[in-house]
Design a protein around this motif. Structure first.
Motif, PDB file in Angstrom:
ATOM      1  N   ILE A   1      26.199 -36.451   4.903  1.00 31.75           N
ATOM      2  CA  ILE A   1      27.021 -36.888   3.175  1.00 31.75           C
ATOM      3  C   ILE A   1      26.923 -35.753   3.198  1.00 31.75           C
ATOM      4  O   ILE A   1      27.125 -34.282   3.802  1.00 31.75           O
ATOM      5  N   GLY A   2      28.218 -36.091   1.707  1.00 33.36           N
ATOM      6  CA  GLY A   2      29.507 -34.530   1.930  1.00 33.36           C
ATOM      7  C   GLY A   2      28.978 -34.244   0.189  1.00 33.36           C
ATOM      8  O   GLY A   2      28.022 -34.336  -0.147  1.00 33.36           O
ATOM      9  N   VAL A   3      29.881 -32.834   0.085  1.00 35.54           N
ATOM     10  CA  VAL A   3      29.596 -32.214  -1.204  1.00 35.54           C
ATOM     11  C   VAL A   3      28.692 -32.894  -2.376  1.00 35.54           C
ATOM     12  O   VAL A   3      28.082 -32.797  -3.169  1.00 35.54           O
ATOM     13  N   GLY A   4      29.531 -33.934  -1.910  1.00 36.47           N
ATOM     14  CA  GLY A   4      29.610 -34.898  -3.544  1.00 36.47           C
ATOM     15  C   GLY A   4      28.648 -36.237  -3.498  1.00 36.47           C
ATOM     16  O   GLY A   4      28.592 -37.252  -4.481  1.00 36.47           O
ATOM     17  N   GLY A   5      28.507 -36.450  -2.281  1.00 35.79           N
ATOM     18  CA  GLY A   5      26.892 -37.691  -2.511  1.00 35.79           C
ATOM     19  C   GLY A   5      27.763 -38.423  -1.506  1.00 35.79           C
ATOM     20  O   GLY A   5      26.886 -39.331  -1.543  1.00 35.79           O
TER      21      GLY A   5
ATOM     22  N   LEU B   1      17.776 -33.003  -4.335  1.00 36.57           N
ATOM     23  CA  LEU B   1      17.030 -32.397  -3.017  1.00 36.57           C
ATOM     24  C   LEU B   1      18.196 -31.403  -1.736  1.00 36.57           C
ATOM     25  O   LEU B   1      18.349 -30.319  -1.670  1.00 36.57           O
ATOM     26  N   LEU B   2      18.637 -32.232  -1.595  1.00 34.26           N
ATOM     27  CA  LEU B   2      20.348 -31.961  -0.385  1.00 34.26           C
ATOM     28  C   LEU B   2      21.063 -30.397  -0.997  1.00 34.26           C
ATOM     29  O   LEU B   2      21.665 -29.823  -0.507  1.00 34.26           O
ATOM     30  N   SER B   3      21.442 -31.022  -2.226  1.00 30.42           N
ATOM     31  CA  SER B   3      22.166 -30.019  -3.375  1.00 30.42           C
ATOM     32  C   SER B   3      21.082 -28.468  -3.107  1.00 30.42           C
ATOM     33  O   SER B   3      21.872 -27.974  -3.337  1.00 30.42           O
ATOM     34  N   PHE B   4      20.007 -28.435  -3.478  1.00 32.97           N
ATOM     35  CA  PHE B   4      19.194 -27.527  -3.682  1.00 32.97           C
ATOM     36  C   PHE B   4      18.927 -26.824  -2.967  1.00 32.97           C
ATOM     37  O   PHE B   4      19.407 -25.398  -2.389  1.00 32.97           O
ATOM     38  N   ILE B   5      18.938 -27.719  -1.354  1.00 30.83           N
ATOM     39  CA  ILE B   5      19.288 -26.485   0.214  1.00 30.83           C
ATOM     40  C   ILE B   5      20.174 -26.176   0.122  1.00 30.83           C
ATOM     41  O   ILE B   5      20.472 -24.679   0.849  1.00 30.83           O
ATOM     42  N   ALA B   6      20.623 -26.926   0.220  1.00 32.42           N
ATOM     43  CA  ALA B   6      22.466 -26.895   0.659  1.00 32.42           C
ATOM     44  C   ALA B   6      23.076 -25.037  -0.130  1.00 32.42           C
ATOM     45  O   ALA B   6      23.381 -24.589   0.229  1.00 32.42           O
ATOM     46  N   GLU B   7      22.454 -24.380  -0.955  1.00 28.60           N
ATOM     47  CA  GLU B   7      23.614 -24.184  -2.460  1.00 28.60           C
ATOM     48  C   GLU B   7      22.093 -23.174  -2.001  1.00 28.60           C
ATOM     49  O   GLU B   7      22.374 -21.393  -3.045  1.00 28.60           O
ATOM     50  N   ASP B   8      21.279 -23.121  -1.577  1.00 26.59           N
ATOM     51  CA  ASP B   8      19.952 -21.513  -1.302  1.00 26.59           C
ATOM     52  C   ASP B   8      20.176 -21.802  -0.339  1.00 26.59           C
ATOM     53  O   ASP B   8      20.068 -21.747   0.794  1.00 26.59           O
ATOM     54  N   GLU B   9      20.679 -20.322   0.081  1.00 28.93           N
ATOM     55  CA  GLU B   9      21.096 -19.412   0.932  1.00 28.93           C
ATOM     56  C   GLU B   9      19.120 -19.538   2.022  1.00 28.93           C
ATOM     57  O   GLU B   9      18.985 -18.835   2.992  1.00 28.93           O
ATOM     58  N   PHE B  10      18.385 -18.876   1.157  1.00 28.08           N
ATOM     59  CA  PHE B  10      16.800 -18.585   1.986  1.00 28.08           C
ATOM     60  C   PHE B  10      16.680 -19.721   2.541  1.00 28.08           C
ATOM     61  O   PHE B  10      16.230 -20.268   3.833  1.00 28.08           O
ATOM     62  N   TRP B  11      16.576 -21.259   1.215  1.00 22.75           N
ATOM     63  CA  TRP B  11      16.484 -22.621   1.986  1.00 22.75           C
ATOM     64  C   TRP B  11      17.113 -23.168   2.908  1.00 22.75           C
ATOM     65  O   TRP B  11      16.899 -23.667   4.299  1.00 22.75           O
ATOM     66  N   SER B  12      18.502 -22.805   2.590  1.00 19.09           N
ATOM     67  CA  SER B  12      19.424 -23.178   4.042  1.00 19.09           C
ATOM     68  C   SER B  12      18.962 -22.628   5.312  1.00 19.09           C
ATOM     69  O   SER B  12      19.453 -23.325   6.202  1.00 19.09           O
ATOM     70  N   ALA B  13      18.712 -21.978   5.330  1.00 15.83           N
ATOM     71  CA  ALA B  13      17.731 -21.511   6.449  1.00 15.83           C
ATOM     72  C   ALA B  13      17.456 -21.661   7.290  1.00 15.83           C
ATOM     73  O   ALA B  13      16.420 -21.355   8.401  1.00 15.83           O
ATOM     74  N   GLN B  14      16.000 -21.531   6.142  1.00 16.83           N
ATOM     75  CA  GLN B  14      14.408 -21.913   6.631  1.00 16.83           C
ATOM     76  C   GLN B  14      14.423 -23.399   7.332  1.00 16.83           C
ATOM     77  O   GLN B  14      13.467 -24.180   7.495  1.00 16.83           O
ATOM     78  N   ILE B  15      15.501 -24.646   6.657  1.00 15.86           N
ATOM     79  CA  ILE B  15      14.626 -25.855   7.225  1.00 15.86           C
ATOM     80  C   ILE B  15      15.946 -26.423   7.798  1.00 15.86           C
ATOM     81  O   ILE B  15      17.526 -26.282   6.827  1.00 15.86           O
ATOM     82  N   ALA B  16      15.119 -27.075   9.285  1.00 20.84           N
ATOM     83  CA  ALA B  16      16.192 -27.826   9.387  1.00 20.84           C
ATOM     84  C   ALA B  16      16.772 -29.515   9.452  1.00 20.84           C
ATOM     85  O   ALA B  16      18.119 -29.724   9.188  1.00 20.84           O
TER      86      ALA B  16
END
Length: 241
Positions: free
Chosen positions: A115-119, A160-175
């Protein structure tokens, strides 16, 4: 009158030179700020013409259609934008901006896809596997083959995917994340072992705030692998088991 005549001679001369000039060199620059190459220089040559670089180098300035070159490159699913331009030394430069994937769907019914950055839905790349969120989906019916934002369910998942991808902490925490048949979501952390029962992909800020409380205030005191599940579904509560 002499000046005008000389000017015409010069213009005539540059025109005839222009007609016979061939491309000196081709430079392809792929903008790759995410360390993931989904398309390489050879692919770009192949998109322009089957004979690749040789075709460009034997092209006459006059016969070269830069717009057409850009359009051909942009047809590739992993290309977001392409710009082609010639410089005075006869070099052709092509700048390519890649499409960035934010999640990979592990598909039991067929090939995986991104899924790309624009969905938008992107196929697997033969060059690279992106280090992005891994997703499993129990029921694919809400997924449109073009873009996940084409359905209401897809829009919520995309947020939800964008929220995680754009957040430094959560993109590192969630696999990864699993989308259950009832559309509830379970997040899988990178380091710790709990399943995070997220519920429907809504009230994102509130739920991630609760999850942050779990990470900052509960885990350090109780031990990283004390709990098997953390449930964020209930209002004003974090339920750990």
């Amino acid at each position: 009158g002499m000046v005008l005549f000389a000017l015409m001679v010069i213009i005539g001369f540059t025109n005839s030179r222009q007609e016979e000039r061939y491309i000196n060199d081709v430079n392809i620059h792929i903008n790759n700020q995410f360390e993931n190459y989904f398309i390489n220089q050879e692919d770009v040559y192949a998109l322009i013409n089957d004979t690749g670089k040789d075709y460009l180098l034997s092209s006459n300035f006059r016969t070269l259609n830069l717009k057409e070159i850009e359009t051909r490159i942009e047809l590739h699913q992993f290309v977001n934008d392409a710009q082609a331009y010639l410089d005075l030394n006869g070099n052709l430069s092509i700048d390519v901006i890649q499409n960035r994937p934010i999640a990979r769907v592990l598909n039991s019914d067929g090939p995986d896809f991104y899924i790309g950055v624009g969905g938008n839905i992107l196929p697997e790349s033969e060059h690279y596997t992106a280090r992005v969120l891994l997703m499993t989906i129990e029921d694919h019916r809400w997924i449109d083959g073009q873009n996940i934002n084409n359905s209401e369910q897809g829009q919520q998942v995309y947020e939800l995917l964008s929220f995680i991808a754009e957040d430094e902490f959560w993109s590192a925490q969630i696999a990864g994340l699993e989308i259950m048949g009832n559309q509830d979501i379970v997040l899988q952390p990178q380091v710790t072992k709990q399943s995070i029962i997220f519920g429907k992909p809504e009230k994102l800020k509130r739920k991630f705030k609760k999850l942050m409380t779990f990470y900052k205030q509960i885990l350090p005191y109780k031990g990283w692998n004390t709990y098997e599940t953390v449930n964020l579904k209930y209002k004003n509560q974090i339920v750990c088991k």
